[in-house]
Design a protein around this motif. Structure first.
Motif, PDB file in Angstrom:
ATOM      1  N   GLU A 104       0.945   4.042  -2.916  1.00 43.44           N
ATOM      2  CA  GLU A 104       0.546   5.420  -2.603  1.00 43.44           C
ATOM      3  C   GLU A 104       1.659   6.410  -2.935  1.00 43.44           C
ATOM      4  O   GLU A 104       1.393   7.513  -3.422  1.00 43.44           O
ATOM      5  CB  GLU A 104       0.149   5.524  -1.133  1.00 43.44           C
ATOM      6  CG  GLU A 104      -1.191   4.854  -0.818  1.00 43.44           C
ATOM      7  CD  GLU A 104      -1.543   4.891   0.655  1.00 43.44           C
ATOM      8  OE1 GLU A 104      -0.638   5.188   1.472  1.00 43.44           O
ATOM      9  OE2 GLU A 104      -2.705   4.606   0.985  1.00 43.44           O
ATOM     10  N   LYS A 150       1.240   9.391  -5.794  1.00 41.00           N
ATOM     11  CA  LYS A 150       1.426  10.813  -5.477  1.00 41.00           C
ATOM     12  C   LYS A 150       2.439  11.469  -6.414  1.00 41.00           C
ATOM     13  O   LYS A 150       2.191  12.562  -6.945  1.00 41.00           O
ATOM     14  CB  LYS A 150       1.884  10.955  -4.027  1.00 41.00           C
ATOM     15  CG  LYS A 150       2.066  12.394  -3.587  1.00 41.00           C
ATOM     16  CD  LYS A 150       2.534  12.474  -2.133  1.00 41.00           C
ATOM     17  CE  LYS A 150       2.759  13.923  -1.702  1.00 41.00           C
ATOM     18  NZ  LYS A 150       3.267  14.005  -0.305  1.00 41.00           N
ATOM     19  N   ARG A 180       0.828  -1.206   0.000  1.00 38.89           N
ATOM     20  CA  ARG A 180       0.000   0.000   0.000  1.00 38.89           C
ATOM     21  C   ARG A 180       0.868   1.264   0.000  1.00 38.89           C
ATOM     22  O   ARG A 180       0.618   2.208  -0.771  1.00 38.89           O
ATOM     23  CB  ARG A 180      -0.921   0.012   1.224  1.00 38.89           C
ATOM     24  CG  ARG A 180      -1.834   1.245   1.277  1.00 38.89           C
ATOM     25  CD  ARG A 180      -2.639   1.284   2.563  1.00 38.89           C
ATOM     26  NE  ARG A 180      -3.545   0.150   2.658  1.00 38.89           N
ATOM     27  CZ  ARG A 180      -4.730   0.089   2.049  1.00 38.89           C
ATOM     28  NH1 ARG A 180      -5.138   1.110   1.310  1.00 38.89           N
ATOM     29  NH2 ARG A 180      -5.501  -0.963   2.191  1.00 38.89           N
ATOM     30  N   ASN A 193      -5.502  10.624  -4.323  1.00 37.25           N
ATOM     31  CA  ASN A 193      -5.653   9.438  -3.484  1.00 37.25           C
ATOM     32  C   ASN A 193      -5.902   8.201  -4.330  1.00 37.25           C
ATOM     33  O   ASN A 193      -6.476   8.287  -5.424  1.00 37.25           O
ATOM     34  CB  ASN A 193      -6.812   9.627  -2.497  1.00 37.25           C
ATOM     35  CG  ASN A 193      -6.551  10.753  -1.516  1.00 37.25           C
ATOM     36  OD1 ASN A 193      -5.492  10.813  -0.900  1.00 37.25           O
ATOM     37  ND2 ASN A 193      -7.512  11.661  -1.388  1.00 37.25           N
TER      38      ASN A 193
END
Length: 246
Positions: free
Chosen positions: A81, A85, A77, A174
């Protein structure tokens, strides 16, 4: 552990926006990514995803207990992430990269478990004996319509919006990846591939192809050639790994 990989530009695209990664140190991490976006943005997005995710996993590998699914899921995860980003932020500062994104499917293979981090419509399968299991979900509009019963499987194959992705890396600030752990056995074959393969080759054909040849590389070559014979409308990438528990 035996593995093979093959990627091809296909017959229509001007460049290959697929990217892949194989951990050469311990052969435990495998990744495919299928980029999207105008100009060469898709190629940039998929390469960025591979580089950022693989680097993050390498940097934090020693801190993770592979027997603990929560630790592995956390690693996946955080890597996803971080990549999301950075890709999104890059798209905001360069007009030519506006809207770029990529699918991403990561496999971490332990002795008895397969851990998957996934977003988009690339796929992970496990072939066990004569049974092929699709481990990931397709994050597409058609998949959602199929799931809620709005369309049939036959309608899904030729649906005019079958290429619309509902989740991708880098298209928003997100991201919510799909995280999976799956128990694997000796001689299981793990397959990662982009939709350039699965859009033109049925699951049953993928399954049968692995019994036709003596090596994984021959099988991967055959499947890429078959996808090109059927039009080669997209870039095509496949990784196949034969698992050994010992």
């Amino acid at each position: 552990m035996e593995w093979a990989v093959k990627t091809h530009i296909g017959k229509i695209r001007e460049n290959n926006e697929d990217s892949f990664y194989i951990d050469e140190d311990n052969h435990s991490v495998f990744i495919v990514a299928d980029g999207m976006g105008g100009h060469n943005a898709g190629e940039i997005a998929s390469k960025m995803a591979i580089e950022i995710v693989s680097e993050y996993i390498k940097e934090n590998w020693s801190n993770v207990n592979l027997k603990d699914k929560f630790e592995v899921h956390s690693l996946l995860r955080e890597a996803i992430e971080r990549a999301n980003k950075k890709i999104y932020e890059k798209s905001l500062v360069n007009k030519e990269l506006d809207g770029m994104g990529t699918t991403l499917t990561i496999a971490i293979i332990d002795k008895t478990f397969l851990y998957i981090g996934h977003i988009g419509d690339s796929r992970a399968y496990v072939l066990r004996n004569d049974d092929l299991f699709q481990i990931t979900q397709d994050h597409t509009l058609v998949s959602e319509l199929l799931k809620n019963g709005t369309i049939t499987e036959i309608e899904a194959k030729n649906h005019p919006k079958r290429n619309i992705i509902t989740k991708a890396l880098g298209t928003g600030y997100n991201v919510e990846p799909e995280l999976i752990n799956y128990q694997i056995k000796d001689n299981d074959i793990i397959i990662l591939c982009t939709d350039g393969l699965t859009n033109v080759i049925e699951n049953d054909e993928i399954k049968k192809s692995f019994s036709k040849f003596s090596s994984l590389q021959e099988t991967c070559d055959y499947l890429i050639n078959l996808a090109n014979e059927r039009g080669g409308y997209d870039n095509i990438t496949i990784i196949a790994i034969k698992h050994r528990c010992s």
